[in-house]
Design an enzyme around this catalytic site. Structure first.
Site, PDB file in Angstrom:
ATOM      1  N   ARG A 246       0.848  -1.164  -0.166  1.00  0.00           N
ATOM      2  CA  ARG A 246       0.004  -0.016  -0.005  1.00  0.00           C
ATOM      3  C   ARG A 246       0.842   1.196   0.065  1.00  0.00           C
ATOM      4  O   ARG A 246       1.983   1.293   0.692  1.00  0.00           O
ATOM      5  CB  ARG A 246      -0.887   0.182   1.160  1.00  0.00           C
ATOM      6  N   GLU A 274      -3.322   7.773  -4.780  1.00  0.00           N
ATOM      7  CA  GLU A 274      -3.573   6.753  -5.924  1.00  0.00           C
ATOM      8  C   GLU A 274      -5.147   7.458  -6.552  1.00  0.00           C
ATOM      9  O   GLU A 274      -6.026   7.344  -5.885  1.00  0.00           O
ATOM     10  CB  GLU A 274      -4.076   5.284  -5.632  1.00  0.00           C
ATOM     11  N   HIS A 293      -1.532  -0.177  -9.938  1.00  0.00           N
ATOM     12  CA  HIS A 293      -1.989  -1.011  -9.026  1.00  0.00           C
ATOM     13  C   HIS A 293      -2.750  -2.420  -9.993  1.00  0.00           C
ATOM     14  O   HIS A 293      -4.056  -2.711  -9.781  1.00  0.00           O
ATOM     15  CB  HIS A 293      -3.247  -0.421  -8.467  1.00  0.00           C
TER      16      HIS A 293
HETATM   17  N1  LIG Z   1      -1.078  -4.276  -5.335  1.00  0.00           N
HETATM   18  C1  LIG Z   1      -2.088  -5.149  -5.409  1.00  0.00           C
HETATM   19  O1  LIG Z   1      -2.858  -5.116  -6.356  1.00  0.00           O
HETATM   20  C2  LIG Z   1      -2.267  -5.899  -4.179  1.00  0.00           C
HETATM   21  C3  LIG Z   1      -3.128  -6.959  -4.166  1.00  0.00           C
HETATM   22  C4  LIG Z   1      -3.275  -7.695  -2.904  1.00  0.00           C
HETATM   23  C5  LIG Z   1      -2.693  -7.202  -1.647  1.00  0.00           C
HETATM   24  N2  LIG Z   1      -2.036  -5.909  -1.555  1.00  0.00           N
HETATM   25  C6  LIG Z   1      -1.418  -5.467  -0.539  1.00  0.00           C
HETATM   26  O2  LIG Z   1      -0.341  -6.310  -0.180  1.00  0.00           O
HETATM   27  C7  LIG Z   1      -0.086  -6.497   1.153  1.00  0.00           C
HETATM   28  C8  LIG Z   1      -0.332  -7.792   1.417  1.00  0.00           C
HETATM   29  O3  LIG Z   1      -1.577  -8.693   1.470  1.00  0.00           O
HETATM   30  P1  LIG Z   1      -1.734  -9.935   1.978  1.00  0.00           P
HETATM   31  O4  LIG Z   1      -3.206 -10.141   2.033  1.00  0.00           O
HETATM   32  O5  LIG Z   1      -0.785 -10.967   1.580  1.00  0.00           O
HETATM   33  O6  LIG Z   1      -1.376  -9.657   3.707  1.00  0.00           O
HETATM   34  P2  LIG Z   1      -1.919 -10.340   4.908  1.00  0.00           P
HETATM   35  O7  LIG Z   1      -3.168 -10.011   5.470  1.00  0.00           O
HETATM   36  O8  LIG Z   1      -1.703 -11.950   4.696  1.00  0.00           O
HETATM   37  O9  LIG Z   1      -0.906  -9.761   5.870  1.00  0.00           O
HETATM   38  C9  LIG Z   1      -0.858 -10.095   7.490  1.00  0.00           C
HETATM   39  C10 LIG Z   1       0.480 -10.472   7.981  1.00  0.00           C
HETATM   40  O10 LIG Z   1       1.196  -9.516   7.657  1.00  0.00           O
HETATM   41  C11 LIG Z   1       2.286  -9.506   8.665  1.00  0.00           C
HETATM   42  N3  LIG Z   1       2.474  -8.227   9.238  1.00  0.00           N
HETATM   43  C12 LIG Z   1       1.535  -7.444   9.857  1.00  0.00           C
HETATM   44  N4  LIG Z   1       2.004  -6.480  10.445  1.00  0.00           N
HETATM   45  C13 LIG Z   1       3.071  -6.190  10.139  1.00  0.00           C
HETATM   46  C14 LIG Z   1       4.307  -5.440  10.175  1.00  0.00           C
HETATM   47  N5  LIG Z   1       4.152  -4.044  10.905  1.00  0.00           N
HETATM   48  N6  LIG Z   1       5.311  -5.497   9.617  1.00  0.00           N
HETATM   49  C15 LIG Z   1       5.667  -6.596   8.892  1.00  0.00           C
HETATM   50  N7  LIG Z   1       4.712  -7.702   8.607  1.00  0.00           N
HETATM   51  C16 LIG Z   1       3.443  -7.351   9.208  1.00  0.00           C
HETATM   52  C17 LIG Z   1       1.966 -10.404   9.689  1.00  0.00           C
HETATM   53  O11 LIG Z   1       2.607 -11.717   9.214  1.00  0.00           O
HETATM   54  C18 LIG Z   1       0.537 -10.918   9.307  1.00  0.00           C
HETATM   55  O12 LIG Z   1       0.064 -12.029   9.567  1.00  0.00           O
HETATM   56  C19 LIG Z   1      -1.320  -5.618   1.729  1.00  0.00           C
HETATM   57  O13 LIG Z   1      -0.708  -4.249   2.011  1.00  0.00           O
HETATM   58  C20 LIG Z   1      -2.190  -5.542   0.741  1.00  0.00           C
HETATM   59  O14 LIG Z   1      -3.159  -4.374   0.757  1.00  0.00           O
HETATM   60  C21 LIG Z   1      -1.960  -5.362  -2.785  1.00  0.00           C
END
Ligand SMILES: NC(=O)c1ccc[n+]([C@@H]2O[C@H](COP(=O)([O-])OP(=O)(O)OC[C@H]3O[C@@H](n4cnc5c(N)ncnc54)[C@H](O)[C@@H]3O)[C@@H](O)[C@H]2O)c1
Length: 335
Positions: A246, A274, A293
């Site tokens: 993000r 964005e 994105h």
């Molecule tokens: N660019 C895109 O199109 C796109 C698509 C999907 C997800 N995303 C983004 O990617 C990121 C990951 O998504 P996800 O679904 O894999 O996440 P997720 O919900 O699986 O992530 C949760 C995990 O992140 C870790 N975490 C939590 N706080 C943290 C911190 N302060 N520092 C480091 N690690 C920490 C922990 O292991 C937690 O269990 C998010 O920011 C999400 O919004 C972007």
């Protein structure tokens, strides 16, 4: 669970043009009885039909399941979200009432990890800079080491921030290469990191020793501006910062300053704000690869999200445990 539970689709058809293939739609209607043929974008328009809905299939552009909306759906037992985060869709009251919530966040993590892998491989090959050099000079950069010191993917250090669903998928993919992988995640132990093929380190240590740093943590108060001017200054000369998480994880003004110096490169699929304002330097800086994105599920990849949720609906009907259930207690830690 009813034999063929009544269900409603709630998402924006315009934002999900490919999400449900005709085969998947046929499978869905063999599992559930749709109370309304088309997806709804607001609950008010579904009226009395809502009273019987047991399974709600949400997606991008779905209306929020608020306390008011929930009161209209007394039979609701399952929300299956054909997208990633449920934070914007599901009000905490939904869990309080015991409704099961599941999402396709795991399936959505797959293309993000693939995009990131591609970005890492091209970054270490210094593709942005060398393309720029070739385009401007029409000559080959020789000797190469003067233009791209330490070129290549052999034994590079990759720093992964967040063993999230995306981070874990990326860690799996990275095993195929000769990288040293560092991980920062406050929720993971050293032993867990080792099992994921990475060495758990402190955040500043990761940032100051990696050739590529890639962000996979959720957006929240702890991660906001995790990359401020000080932390950005710790990035090694010639290193690359990849952000598919993000935009708010990075202080945009500080990032622009660091990128303008030419000291680092960036691959940015997400930004804050964005989309970016038309005069943002991030559109034109030669050391930035900016995409709109697109890392998450797009086009045909969205059918993987539907596949995952069809599986969950099948398990729900069979009385089996869900594979991707999200508990109320998990919400704060998750994206
Ligand atoms: N660019 C895109 O199109 C796109 C698509 C999907 C997800 N995303 C983004 O990617 C990121 C990951 O998504 P996800 O679904 O894999 O996440 P997720 O919900 O699986 O992530 C949760 C995990 O992140 C870790 N975490 C939590 N706080 C943290 C911190 N302060 N520092 C480091 N690690 C920490 C922990 O292991 C937690 O269990 C998010 O920011 C999400 O919004 C972007």
């Amino acid at each position: 669970v009813s034999a063929r539970p009544k269900a409603l689709l709630a998402f924006s058809p315009a934002r999900n043009p490919d999400t449900v293939s005709s085969e998947q739609h046929a499978e869905l209607v063999s599992l559930v009885e749709l109370v309304h043929a088309d997806p709804v974008e607001s609950f008010t328009c579904a009226g009395e039909l809502l009273r019987e809905v047991e399974v709600l299939v949400t997606g991008w552009g779905a209306p929020r399941v608020s306390a008011d909306a929930l009161a209209l759906m007394p039979a609701l037992r399952l929300i299956a979200h054909v997208a990633g985060s449920v934070k914007g869709i599901v009000d905490p009251v939904v869990w309080e009432r015991g409704v099961l919530v599941t999402s396709a966040a795991h399936a959505n993590a797959i293309p993000v990890a693939e995009y990131t892998l591609a970005a890492i491989l091209f970054s270490n090959k210094r593709v942005l800079r060398l393309r720029e050099f070739y385009r401007e000079t029409h000559a080959w950069p020789r000797p190469l080491r003067d233009y791209a010191p330490g070129l290549g993917n052999y034994r590079k250090v990759v720093g992964v921030i967040g063993a999230s669903r995306t981070g874990r998928r990326l860690l799996e993919l990275l095993r195929a290469f000769s990288f040293e992988v560092l991980l920062y995640d406050p929720y993971v132990t050293s032993a867990e990191a080792a099992a994921l093929g990475a060495q758990l380190v402190a955040l500043d240590a990761l940032v100051s020793s990696a050739d590529v740093v890639t962000l996979h943590a959720p957006e929240n108060a702890q991660t906001r501006h995790m990359f401020d001017a000080r932390r950005l200054s710790l990035l090694r000369d010639g290193s690359t910062l990849i952000n598919t998480a993000r935009g708010s994880l990075v202080d945009t003004a500080a990032l622009v300053t660091e990128l303008r110096s030419g000291r680092i490169d960036a691959v940015l699929d997400v930004t804050d704000p964005e989309p970016l304002p038309v005069d943002s330097p991030l559109y034109v800086l030669p050391n930035v690869l900016l995409t709109p994105h697109i890392a998450g599920a797009a086009g045909m990849e969205t059918q993987r999200l539907t596949e995952a949720m069809l599986g969950e609906i099948r398990r729900y009907i069979a009385g089996e445990p869900l594979q991707f259930a999200i508990a109320a207690a998990d919400v704060e830690r998750l994206a």
